[in-house]
Design a protein around this motif. Structure first.
Motif, PDB file in Angstrom:
ATOM      1  N   VAL A 206     106.554 -66.414   6.453  1.00 32.65           N
ATOM      2  CA  VAL A 206     105.399 -65.659   5.969  1.00 32.65           C
ATOM      3  C   VAL A 206     105.223 -65.903   4.470  1.00 32.65           C
ATOM      4  O   VAL A 206     106.156 -66.364   3.790  1.00 32.65           O
ATOM      5  N   PRO A 207     104.048 -65.609   3.917  1.00 34.28           N
ATOM      6  CA  PRO A 207     103.863 -65.774   2.472  1.00 34.28           C
ATOM      7  C   PRO A 207     104.864 -64.947   1.667  1.00 34.28           C
ATOM      8  O   PRO A 207     105.108 -63.779   1.986  1.00 34.28           O
ATOM      9  N   VAL A 208     105.431 -65.575   0.656  1.00 33.75           N
ATOM     10  CA  VAL A 208     106.366 -64.900  -0.247  1.00 33.75           C
ATOM     11  C   VAL A 208     105.677 -64.736  -1.593  1.00 33.75           C
ATOM     12  O   VAL A 208     105.320 -65.725  -2.247  1.00 33.75           O
ATOM     13  N   VAL A 209     105.480 -63.502  -1.988  1.00 34.51           N
ATOM     14  CA  VAL A 209     104.836 -63.185  -3.263  1.00 34.51           C
ATOM     15  C   VAL A 209     105.908 -62.849  -4.280  1.00 34.51           C
ATOM     16  O   VAL A 209     106.737 -61.963  -4.052  1.00 34.51           O
ATOM     17  N   GLY A 210     105.924 -63.550  -5.403  1.00 41.88           N
ATOM     18  CA  GLY A 210     106.836 -63.240  -6.488  1.00 41.88           C
ATOM     19  C   GLY A 210     106.114 -62.440  -7.560  1.00 41.88           C
ATOM     20  O   GLY A 210     105.004 -62.806  -7.963  1.00 41.88           O
ATOM     21  N   VAL A 211     106.713 -61.350  -8.002  1.00 44.09           N
ATOM     22  CA  VAL A 211     106.141 -60.501  -9.049  1.00 44.09           C
ATOM     23  C   VAL A 211     107.075 -60.550 -10.242  1.00 44.09           C
ATOM     24  O   VAL A 211     108.202 -60.048 -10.176  1.00 44.09           O
ATOM     25  N   VAL A 212     106.626 -61.190 -11.324  1.00 39.28           N
ATOM     26  CA  VAL A 212     107.507 -61.466 -12.456  1.00 39.28           C
ATOM     27  C   VAL A 212     107.122 -60.622 -13.659  1.00 39.28           C
ATOM     28  O   VAL A 212     106.004 -60.712 -14.168  1.00 39.28           O
ATOM     29  N   GLU A 213     108.068 -59.821 -14.101  1.00 38.87           N
ATOM     30  CA  GLU A 213     107.989 -59.126 -15.377  1.00 38.87           C
ATOM     31  C   GLU A 213     109.183 -59.562 -16.206  1.00 38.87           C
ATOM     32  O   GLU A 213     110.270 -59.769 -15.675  1.00 38.87           O
ATOM     33  N   GLY A 214     109.009 -59.708 -17.507  1.00 40.63           N
ATOM     34  CA  GLY A 214     110.124 -60.082 -18.349  1.00 40.63           C
ATOM     35  C   GLY A 214     110.662 -61.455 -18.014  1.00 40.63           C
ATOM     36  O   GLY A 214     109.921 -62.351 -17.593  1.00 40.63           O
ATOM     37  N   PRO A 215     111.998 -61.656 -18.164  1.00 46.37           N
ATOM     38  CA  PRO A 215     112.564 -62.993 -17.975  1.00 46.37           C
ATOM     39  C   PRO A 215     112.722 -63.409 -16.525  1.00 46.37           C
ATOM     40  O   PRO A 215     113.160 -62.637 -15.684  1.00 46.37           O
ATOM     41  N   ALA A 216     112.323 -64.660 -16.245  1.00 44.60           N
ATOM     42  CA  ALA A 216     112.653 -65.351 -14.992  1.00 44.60           C
ATOM     43  C   ALA A 216     113.260 -66.667 -15.438  1.00 44.60           C
ATOM     44  O   ALA A 216     112.566 -67.663 -15.611  1.00 44.60           O
ATOM     45  N   VAL A 217     114.555 -66.666 -15.703  1.00 39.88           N
ATOM     46  CA  VAL A 217     115.212 -67.822 -16.302  1.00 39.88           C
ATOM     47  C   VAL A 217     116.380 -68.278 -15.448  1.00 39.88           C
ATOM     48  O   VAL A 217     116.952 -67.508 -14.677  1.00 39.88           O
ATOM     49  N   GLY A 218     116.725 -69.567 -15.590  1.00 37.34           N
ATOM     50  CA  GLY A 218     117.835 -70.120 -14.823  1.00 37.34           C
ATOM     51  C   GLY A 218     117.595 -69.953 -13.338  1.00 37.34           C
ATOM     52  O   GLY A 218     116.558 -70.341 -12.800  1.00 37.34           O
ATOM     53  N   ALA A 219     118.560 -69.351 -12.657  1.00 38.99           N
ATOM     54  CA  ALA A 219     118.420 -69.118 -11.225  1.00 38.99           C
ATOM     55  C   ALA A 219     117.247 -68.201 -10.921  1.00 38.99           C
ATOM     56  O   ALA A 219     116.642 -68.284  -9.845  1.00 38.99           O
ATOM     57  N   GLY A 220     116.896 -67.320 -11.860  1.00 33.14           N
ATOM     58  CA  GLY A 220     115.723 -66.477 -11.673  1.00 33.14           C
ATOM     59  C   GLY A 220     114.452 -67.302 -11.597  1.00 33.14           C
ATOM     60  O   GLY A 220     113.555 -67.022 -10.798  1.00 33.14           O
ATOM     61  N   LEU A 221     114.366 -68.334 -12.432  1.00 34.10           N
ATOM     62  CA  LEU A 221     113.215 -69.234 -12.370  1.00 34.10           C
ATOM     63  C   LEU A 221     113.214 -70.006 -11.060  1.00 34.10           C
ATOM     64  O   LEU A 221     112.153 -70.216 -10.457  1.00 34.10           O
ATOM     65  N   ALA A 222     114.377 -70.443 -10.604  1.00 30.89           N
ATOM     66  CA  ALA A 222     114.458 -71.179  -9.335  1.00 30.89           C
ATOM     67  C   ALA A 222     113.961 -70.317  -8.181  1.00 30.89           C
ATOM     68  O   ALA A 222     113.234 -70.796  -7.304  1.00 30.89           O
ATOM     69  N   ILE A 223     114.331 -69.047  -8.164  1.00 27.37           N
ATOM     70  CA  ILE A 223     113.865 -68.141  -7.114  1.00 27.37           C
ATOM     71  C   ILE A 223     112.356 -67.958  -7.210  1.00 27.37           C
ATOM     72  O   ILE A 223     111.642 -68.006  -6.206  1.00 27.37           O
ATOM     73  N   ALA A 224     111.850 -67.766  -8.427  1.00 28.48           N
ATOM     74  CA  ALA A 224     110.402 -67.623  -8.613  1.00 28.48           C
ATOM     75  C   ALA A 224     109.670 -68.869  -8.127  1.00 28.48           C
ATOM     76  O   ALA A 224     108.611 -68.780  -7.491  1.00 28.48           O
ATOM     77  N   ALA A 225     110.236 -70.043  -8.395  1.00 24.69           N
ATOM     78  CA  ALA A 225     109.597 -71.297  -7.989  1.00 24.69           C
ATOM     79  C   ALA A 225     109.545 -71.442  -6.478  1.00 24.69           C
ATOM     80  O   ALA A 225     108.693 -72.164  -5.957  1.00 24.69           O
ATOM     81  N   CYS A 226     110.438 -70.762  -5.765  1.00 22.31           N
ATOM     82  CA  CYS A 226     110.455 -70.849  -4.309  1.00 22.31           C
ATOM     83  C   CYS A 226     109.564 -69.806  -3.644  1.00 22.31           C
ATOM     84  O   CYS A 226     109.467 -69.770  -2.419  1.00 22.31           O
ATOM     85  N   CYS A 227     108.922 -68.968  -4.455  1.00 25.05           N
ATOM     86  CA  CYS A 227     107.900 -68.071  -3.926  1.00 25.05           C
ATOM     87  C   CYS A 227     106.607 -68.864  -3.749  1.00 25.05           C
ATOM     88  O   CYS A 227     106.384 -69.871  -4.414  1.00 25.05           O
ATOM     89  N   ASP A 228     105.748 -68.398  -2.873  1.00 28.52           N
ATOM     90  CA  ASP A 228     104.499 -69.112  -2.593  1.00 28.52           C
ATOM     91  C   ASP A 228     103.414 -68.803  -3.609  1.00 28.52           C
ATOM     92  O   ASP A 228     102.656 -69.689  -4.007  1.00 28.52           O
TER      93      ASP A 228
END
Length: 259
Positions: free
Chosen positions: A99-121
């Motif tokens: 299903v669609p994965v929505v990422g909601v980013v506040e503040g830092p999305a760095v390192g592994a956090g950025l990788a997880i954000a990048a895998c959201c749709d």
């Protein structure tokens, strides 16, 4: 080496699941138990036929500030490879959610956090969101190929290379210009925008959305990525990585030796 901290909370609203990364006081830096729970939730989506949307966000005004560095203090090169293999598994499990994965980013999305954000749709970001992988300045390690591959597709090859080499963070507006972020919101408008996007996605044809995601996965060619473990082993087995971890925990600037 596995601190019993951090949680991944799941709120089940029937056809929408709300996943929250939570490690208070560490900007939601991810621990081993958090990675395990994230993968477990992703796997559970396949047994939820009524699910329409998965929302991933962080608690307390941050998305995720990478992996909790305290877990790296006794790492060897072999440990580093095992960690990156584990990261590959977790990221692939997120990419496999039907299903669609929505990422909601506040503040830092760095390192592994950025990788997880990048895998959201689809990514929504507040104006204070920041994206990057500053390991060339902090730890002296490197991300696994799945994360690099996804970033090159989503952020663009040139921006991804520049981001790694300069160790600079991207502002939300710059990430939106690159097409990485779908919408940038003022903090007071974020929740309304999240709700509106979720409603739009949950009303669309689920088989069409699943098909679009599956075709994208096949086009991305994750099953044909080149070998890369020699590169990772060189970083994780180095004196520089040990120095980077020590310097990070001591809150000082690393002294790189190139070995």
């Amino acid at each position: 080496m596995s601190p019993d901290t951090g949680e991944v909370h799941l709120t089940d609203d029937g056809d929408v699941w709300w996943l929250e990364l939570s490690n208070p006081g560490r900007h939601n830096a991810l621990t081993w138990r958090m990675y395990d729970r994230l993968e477990e939730i992703c796997a559970a989506t396949h047994a939820a036929p009524g699910l329409r949307v998965l929302v991933v966000r962080g608690g307390g005004g941050s998305f995720a500030a990478g992996t909790d560095i305290a877990q790296f203090t006794e790492f060897t090169g072999a440990d580093g490879l095992a960690y990156e293999r584990r990261m590959d598994e977790v990221l692939r499990s997120l990419l496999a959610v039907r299903v669609p994965v929505v990422g909601v980013v506040e503040g830092p999305a760095v390192g592994a956090g950025l990788a997880i954000a990048a895998c959201c749709d689809v990514l929504l970001a507040s104006e204070d969101a920041r994206f990057g992988v500053p390991v060339a300045r902090t730890l002296g390690n490197m991300v696994a190929t799945v994360a690099m591959h996804r970033l090159r597709i989503r952020l663009g090859a040139a921006r991804t290379t520049a981001m790694f080499l300069t160790a600079r963070l991207l502002r939300a507006a710059d990430a939106a210009t690159a097409g990485f972020v779908h919408t940038v919101c003022a903090p007071e408008d974020l929740e309304h925008s999240v709700g509106a996007l979720v409603e739009r996605l949950r009303s669309n044809a689920p088989l069409t959305l699943a098909a679009a995601k599956e075709i994208e996965r096949r086009l991305d060619g994750l099953d044909t990525l080149p070998a890369h473990e020699d590169v990772l082993a060189r970083c994780y087995g180095s004196d520089d990585f040990q120095e980077g971890v020590a310097a990070f925990l001591d809150r000082r600037i690393p002294e790189w030796k190139g070995r």
